[in-house]
Design a protein around this motif. Sequence first.
Motif, short mmCIF file in Angstrom:
data_model
loop_
_atom_site.label_atom_id
_atom_site.label_comp_id
_atom_site.label_asym_id
_atom_site.label_seq_id
_atom_site.Cartn_x
_atom_site.Cartn_y
_atom_site.Cartn_z
N GLY A 64 0.79 -1.22 0.00
CA GLY A 64 0.00 0.00 0.00
C GLY A 64 0.82 1.27 0.00
N VAL A 65 0.19 2.34 -0.43
CA VAL A 65 0.79 3.68 -0.44
C VAL A 65 -0.26 4.64 0.11
CG1 VAL A 65 1.82 5.49 -1.87
CG2 VAL A 65 2.13 3.10 -2.49
N GLU A 66 0.16 5.59 0.91
CA GLU A 66 -0.77 6.56 1.47
C GLU A 66 -0.10 7.91 1.62
OE1 GLU A 66 -1.98 4.78 5.11
OE2 GLU A 66 -0.13 5.24 6.17
N LEU A 67 -0.92 8.95 1.56
CA LEU A 67 -0.39 10.31 1.69
C LEU A 67 -0.02 10.61 3.14
CD1 LEU A 67 -2.90 12.28 -0.54
CD2 LEU A 67 -0.60 11.57 -1.14
N ILE A 68 1.06 11.37 3.30
CA ILE A 68 1.44 11.83 4.63
C ILE A 68 0.48 12.95 5.03
CG2 ILE A 68 3.20 13.03 5.97
CD1 ILE A 68 3.82 10.12 5.48
N GLN A 69 -0.09 12.86 6.22
CA GLN A 69 -1.08 13.83 6.67
C GLN A 69 -0.45 14.87 7.59
OE1 GLN A 69 -4.27 11.64 8.48
NE2 GLN A 69 -5.08 10.93 6.52
N PRO A 70 -0.69 16.14 7.32
CA PRO A 70 -0.23 17.19 8.24
C PRO A 70 -1.12 17.25 9.47
CG PRO A 70 -1.44 18.15 6.42
CD PRO A 70 -1.34 16.68 6.12
N PRO A 71 -0.67 17.92 10.53
CA PRO A 71 -1.48 18.00 11.75
C PRO A 71 -2.72 18.87 11.54
CG PRO A 71 0.45 19.39 11.93
CD PRO A 71 0.62 18.60 10.67
N PRO A 72 -3.74 18.69 12.38
CA PRO A 72 -4.95 19.51 12.28
C PRO A 72 -4.62 20.99 12.46
CG PRO A 72 -5.32 17.62 13.72
CD PRO A 72 -3.84 17.66 13.46
N GLY A 73 -5.38 21.82 11.76
CA GLY A 73 -5.20 23.26 11.90
C GLY A 73 -4.27 23.88 10.89
N CYS A 74 -3.64 23.07 10.03
CA CYS A 74 -2.71 23.61 9.03
C CYS A 74 -3.46 24.38 7.94
CB CYS A 74 -1.91 22.49 8.38
SG CYS A 74 -0.68 21.76 9.46
N LYS A 75 -2.76 25.33 7.35
CA LYS A 75 -3.32 26.11 6.25
C LYS A 75 -2.39 26.01 5.04
CE LYS A 75 -5.46 29.45 9.39
NZ LYS A 75 -5.53 30.89 9.80
N PRO A 76 -2.94 26.16 3.82
CA PRO A 76 -2.09 26.12 2.62
C PRO A 76 -0.95 27.13 2.72
CG PRO A 76 -4.40 26.05 2.00
CD PRO A 76 -4.37 26.32 3.48
N GLY A 77 0.25 26.66 2.43
CA GLY A 77 1.43 27.52 2.48
C GLY A 77 2.21 27.43 3.77
N ASP A 78 1.64 26.79 4.81
CA ASP A 78 2.37 26.64 6.07
C ASP A 78 3.68 25.89 5.84
OD1 ASP A 78 0.43 27.96 7.43
OD2 ASP A 78 -0.33 26.22 8.54
N ARG A 79 4.73 26.32 6.51
CA ARG A 79 6.04 25.70 6.36
C ARG A 79 6.09 24.34 7.05
NH1 ARG A 79 10.76 26.59 9.88
NH2 ARG A 79 12.62 25.80 8.84
N VAL A 80 6.72 23.38 6.39
CA VAL A 80 6.97 22.06 6.94
C VAL A 80 8.47 21.92 7.12
CG1 VAL A 80 6.71 19.58 6.62
CG2 VAL A 80 4.94 21.14 5.78
N TYR A 81 8.92 21.48 8.29
CA TYR A 81 10.35 21.47 8.55
C TYR A 81 10.73 20.26 9.40
CZ TYR A 81 8.69 23.66 12.90
OH TYR A 81 8.03 23.94 14.06
N PHE A 82 12.04 20.09 9.60
CA PHE A 82 12.59 18.98 10.36
C PHE A 82 12.99 19.47 11.75
CE2 PHE A 82 13.13 18.15 5.93
CZ PHE A 82 12.88 16.79 5.78
#
Length: 378
Positions: A293-311
Motif C-alpha cells: 500500500g501507499v498513502e499520503l502523509i497527513q499534516p497535523p490539524p489546523g494547518c493552512k495552505p502555504g504553512d512551512r513544513v520542517y525537520f
Amino acid sequence: MSYESSVSRLPSPLKDLVVTSQADVGKTDSDKAEVAQWIEKVAGGEVALPDLETQLVPRTYIVSNYLTAADVALYGALHPVFTQLQPIHLYPAVTRYFDHIQTRPSVLTAANALSPAFSSVSFDFASAPPIERKADAPKKKEKAAAVAEQVEPTVVAESKDDKSPENKPKEKKEKKKDAAAADNGGKKKEKAPVGGKVAADDAGEPMPSMIDMRIGHIIDVKKHPEADSLYIEQIDLGEDTGPRTVVSGLVNYIPIEEMRDRYLCNLKPANMRGVKSFAMVLAATSKDGKDGGVELIQPPPGCKPGDRVYFEGPDYENAQPLAQMNPKKKIFETIQPGFTTLDTKEAAWINPVTKSVHRIRTKDGICVAPNFIGASLS
C-alpha cells in the motif's frame, strides 16, 4: 535461478552469513526473483562499486523497502573492501548503505557468530574529505520516477523559481547582482533567523533543511488524459499566483475520491507525460513495498495552505531552504533514504551517520502516516 541455488554458489563464510542472518528472501514473487538475482551477481563477482554507487543513491535497501538476504550478501561481499580501503569519499552512497546494513540486529548477530570474518567496521565520517560534486554533462530531462510513489495528503517540497511558464525571466543578460537575485527566486537573500542556520545555496553536503516543503490543499483532481496511472491535481499552496498543477502517480494506489479536498505536502517540479508538474506530493510506501500500500502523509490539524513544513532539531528547523533544488545535485535523492515513519507513525528523517531522529512537522504538530510504521517516504 532460485534463491536456494544462488545461495549455494556463495563461498564460505559469506554463505554462512546469509543463512545465519535468516533475512527475508522476498515478500512478493518479484522481490524474491530480484533477491535471487542479486545473490547470483554477488556469487559471480559481478558487482562493480561505481554501478552500485549509482543504484544506492536513492535507496535504503537494494531490493524494495526492507532488509533482504540480498543486502546481507552484498554487505558480506563489501566487507573486505571497507576493511582495507574505506573509500568514503569515492562511494558515499555505498558507504552509507554498508554502515546501515552492518548495524541491523539480525546482521549484527550473524556477523558476531562468525567473528572475526565479519567484524564491525568503524568509519571516521567527521574527518572524511568533502564530496566533490561536479555538474553532469547536459542531457535530456528524465521523468521523475519518484512521482509514481507519491500518495495522499502530506508535506510539499516546492520550487519557488518555476511556478509557471510566465514567470521565467525574459532578459537575456543581467548584472551579476540581478542574476544572483534571480537565482534566489527573484528575491533578496534573507538573513538567518536568530540562533538558526541558513541553507543559502547547495554547497557542501545535502541537508534536509535545503528542501522547501509546504502544506497544500487539493482543490481539484482528475485523471491524466494520456496516462492511466497519473492524476492531475490543482493544489493551493497559499500563493498569490493561484493553485499549482501537480501530477502524481497515485491512480493505482489511492481512489480519486480520497484525493479530493485533501491537505498535503509537495516536492520538486517535473514534466509528466506532457503536463508540467510544479510540485510533488509526499507519500508513504509500506515497508512491504507497493503491494503493501501507499498513502499520503497527513499534516497535523489546523494547518493552512502555504504553512512551512520542517525537520526538528537546531540544525534544521530555523534554516532557510533553497529557492530551487538543482536536479544535478540530487539533494532529495541523497536525503530520501533516511525518510521513514516511526513506531508512532510519525514522519521523520533519520540521519544515516549519527542515527539521530528528526520528526517532520509544522508549527501545529507532527506529520504522520495514517497506517504505516517503518514506511519509506518519497
